[in-house]
Design an enzyme around this catalytic site. Structure first.
Site, PDB file in Angstrom:
ATOM      1  N   GLY A  99     -16.076 -50.707 -11.491  1.00 18.44           N
ATOM      2  CA  GLY A  99     -16.857 -50.237 -12.633  1.00 18.44           C
ATOM      3  C   GLY A  99     -16.219 -49.052 -13.336  1.00 18.44           C
ATOM      4  N   CYS A 100     -15.686 -48.137 -12.563  1.00 15.93           N
ATOM      5  CA  CYS A 100     -15.073 -46.934 -13.133  1.00 15.93           C
ATOM      6  C   CYS A 100     -13.784 -47.270 -13.876  1.00 15.93           C
ATOM      7  CB  CYS A 100     -14.820 -45.903 -12.040  1.00 15.93           C
ATOM      8  SG  CYS A 100     -16.344 -45.380 -11.221  1.00 15.93           S
ATOM      9  N   THR A 101     -13.035 -48.229 -13.359  1.00 12.78           N
ATOM     10  CA  THR A 101     -11.810 -48.667 -14.028  1.00 12.78           C
ATOM     11  C   THR A 101     -12.149 -49.340 -15.352  1.00 12.78           C
ATOM     12  OG1 THR A 101     -10.648 -48.902 -11.927  1.00 12.78           O
ATOM     13  CG2 THR A 101      -9.755 -50.119 -13.803  1.00 12.78           C
ATOM     14  N   ALA A 133     -13.219 -46.576 -17.854  1.00 13.27           N
ATOM     15  CA  ALA A 133     -12.084 -45.760 -18.292  1.00 13.27           C
ATOM     16  C   ALA A 133     -11.167 -46.544 -19.232  1.00 13.27           C
ATOM     17  CB  ALA A 133     -11.304 -45.256 -17.082  1.00 13.27           C
TER      18      ALA A 133
END
Length: 152
Positions: free
Chosen positions: A45-47, A50
């Site tokens: 999710g963070c990738t 970003a």
């Protein structure tokens, strides 16, 4: 859960970037600041989040905004994340979670059906006077960067 409100002065912070240089909110206020808190570098999710913010980098610039991601990761982790994902957003290290606590972006959250303490995926739009214009809490990574861009 306690939250920050639109119209409040955004809490100032001083955090190191991926090169170990300290940056404060005041250092960034020559533009609007899109400040997003995320749990961990190099996770799905963070990738996605970003990469989406990075893909829209020029669109944020056209709206006179700088995008800054904050997580509990260290500078070395951020450098690797930036390199592996070709990111062009600023990433700051909040290893002790002080900034996340100031922004009410750390607390109880659900993960895989269980409650635990962690970073609450949140985004804040801060104007050049340091005032909160928008606050997004408990956001989903997919499509969020576009939604933030449209809110500027």
């Amino acid at each position: 859960m306690e939250k920050l409100e639109v119209g409040q002065l955004a809490p100032d912070f001083r955090l190191k970037n991926s090169d170990g240089v300290e940056i404060s909110l005041k250092d960034l206020l020559h533009k609007k600041v899109v400040l997003y808190f995320y749990p961990k570098d190099n996770t799905p999710g963070c990738t996605l989040e970003a990469k989406d913010f990075s893909a829209l980098f020029s669109e944020f610039e056209k709206k006179n905004a700088v995008v800054v991601g904050i997580s509990p990761d260290n500078a070395q982790s951020h450098q690797k994340f930036i390199s592996q994902c070709s990111l062009n957003v600023i990433l700051l290290c909040d290893e002790d979670k002080k900034a996340a606590n100031l922004y009410k972006a750390y607390g109880k959250r659900m993960l895989y059906g269980k409650e635990h303490l962690g970073i609450i995926r949140s985004t804040f739009i801060i104007n050049t006077q340091g005032v909160l214009e928008k606050c997004f809490y408990n956001v989903k990574a997919k499509g969020h960067a576009q939604k933030v861009l449209e809110s500027l």
